[in-house]
Write an enzyme that holds these catalytic residues in place. Sequence first.
Site, PDB file in Angstrom:
ATOM      1  N   LYS A   1       0.862  -1.191   0.000  1.00 61.24           N
ATOM      2  CA  LYS A   1       0.000   0.000   0.000  1.00 61.24           C
ATOM      3  C   LYS A   1       0.887   1.225   0.000  1.00 61.24           C
ATOM      4  O   LYS A   1       1.994   1.196   0.533  1.00 61.24           O
ATOM      5  CB  LYS A   1      -0.860   0.013   1.274  1.00 61.24           C
ATOM      6  CG  LYS A   1      -2.074   0.898   1.174  1.00 61.24           C
ATOM      7  CD  LYS A   1      -3.192   0.119   0.532  1.00 61.24           C
ATOM      8  CE  LYS A   1      -4.493   0.848   0.475  1.00 61.24           C
ATOM      9  NZ  LYS A   1      -5.582  -0.105   0.129  1.00 61.24           N
TER      10      LYS A   1
ATOM     11  N   GLY B   1     -19.166   3.236  -2.629  1.00 58.49           N
ATOM     12  CA  GLY B   1     -20.547   3.236  -2.151  1.00 58.49           C
ATOM     13  C   GLY B   1     -21.573   3.490  -3.242  1.00 58.49           C
ATOM     14  O   GLY B   1     -22.631   2.856  -3.274  1.00 58.49           O
TER      15      GLY B   1
ATOM     16  N   GLY C   1     -18.871   7.561  -2.626  1.00 58.83           N
ATOM     17  CA  GLY C   1     -17.793   7.798  -3.591  1.00 58.83           C
ATOM     18  C   GLY C   1     -17.774   6.667  -4.601  1.00 58.83           C
ATOM     19  O   GLY C   1     -18.803   6.071  -4.913  1.00 58.83           O
ATOM     20  N   ASN C   2     -16.578   6.362  -5.052  1.00 57.82           N
ATOM     21  CA  ASN C   2     -16.391   5.340  -6.068  1.00 57.82           C
ATOM     22  C   ASN C   2     -16.932   3.968  -5.636  1.00 57.82           C
ATOM     23  O   ASN C   2     -17.406   3.205  -6.454  1.00 57.82           O
ATOM     24  CB  ASN C   2     -14.889   5.247  -6.352  1.00 57.82           C
ATOM     25  CG  ASN C   2     -14.616   4.588  -7.659  1.00 57.82           C
ATOM     26  OD1 ASN C   2     -15.412   4.693  -8.588  1.00 57.82           O
ATOM     27  ND2 ASN C   2     -13.530   3.870  -7.735  1.00 57.82           N
TER      28      ASN C   2
ATOM     29  N   GLY D   1     -21.111   6.576   2.745  1.00 54.34           N
ATOM     30  CA  GLY D   1     -20.084   6.828   1.728  1.00 54.34           C
ATOM     31  C   GLY D   1     -20.691   6.692   0.352  1.00 54.34           C
ATOM     32  O   GLY D   1     -21.328   5.677   0.041  1.00 54.34           O
TER      33      GLY D   1
END
Length: 400
Positions: free
Chosen positions: A95, A212, A209-210, A207
């Site tokens: 990450k 949710g 965004g991308n 959420g």
Amino acid sequence: MLKDIIKKFEKIAKILNLSEKVKKRIIEPENILDFKIELNGKIFPAWRVQHNSLLGPYKGGIRFHPKTNLEEIKALAMIMTFKTALMDLPFGGGKGGVRINPKEYSEEELEKISRDYVRFIYQNIGENKDIPAPDMGTNEKIMEIMLNEYEKLTGKKSPATFTGKPIEKGGIVLRKEATGLGGAIITEEIVKKLNWQAKKTKIAIQGFGNVGSYAALYLFEKGFKIIAISDSLSGIFNPEGINIKEAIEYKKAIKYLKGFPGTEEITNQQLLSLKTDILIPAATENVITKNNAKNIKAKIIIELANGPITEAGEKILLKNKKIILPDILANAGGVTVSYFEWQQNKENKIWSKEKVFQELDKKMKNIFNKVWQTSLEEKIDLRTTAYLLAVKKLVEKIKF
Ligand code: GLU
């Protein structure tokens, strides 16, 4: 967060009776790149944690977030190691992150940060070494820039070094939707197991965004009643269900969900404790803690975010007989389609939308059923089961 993940792992280590040496091999990151990026006289700390490569090259996203730190990146990298192992992908875990609020910077400034980031890590990554992808605050545009910088510095074409690219740059169809889609596929599976009916099942999603928003859209199209959704500003609620297609259009136009016609405004905290059948935290980590876990009424919690439930929060939820679909399974659709993209690039072939969907669907259902079945047989919760299966795979590869 790191402590929580290690605790979860320690639980498995005990079940499997692992030695200190083996435990260390799985806990300790193999390599940490820790550096600083400068922009207009300001310094931004940045990292790439290459956690574990027992099963293949490191794999995992890069996040741009104002609060990210080395400990968080280490935890997220470790989660990736377990996620790729559980999903049977030929990857390890990694990450990356930059402590920056991308909303405060122009496209040009973010491009500069992205290029500098690659300059610090390019000798340590590659299609068979470490394959980054998008995460919070980054997107396909950033991947395109990073790949471009990587190819400039190495002097060779290597699209398989980054996944989550724009389609015209070697990206794959459905990658953007994949995390939400994978989570939605699993939600449907679990609903089937419990003999529930989609149209009678209420879902609240934190959420938009991308991750949710695509999960919400897919589940809405399958007939589920999405009673609440939220973004970072606030939540919106309608006990009769929200039209997600229209909510997406509204958010595109207004930038926020607040004020969407026919809904009541609620806070993100209120959303978590709504009377709903399913709760999907799809925003960020540590949102369900020992302070609010007792208020959760949903029977099922699907972790679309990475690490949304703390260790102490989970204890309370399990005591209250909640079913928790762990992140390493629930949100693994993203890295699974990243794997398809990597294959597509290596073989120089283009996958159709049907093929990507079918393969994703197959993989998610397969692993979900394996985890569900083992959990029933071993009489352990789904997270412990998922971790157990993942850790077993890693341990098999350890040779001293
Ligand atoms: N950032 C995503 C995750 O947390 C995707 C990683 C990838 O595609 O490599 O799983």
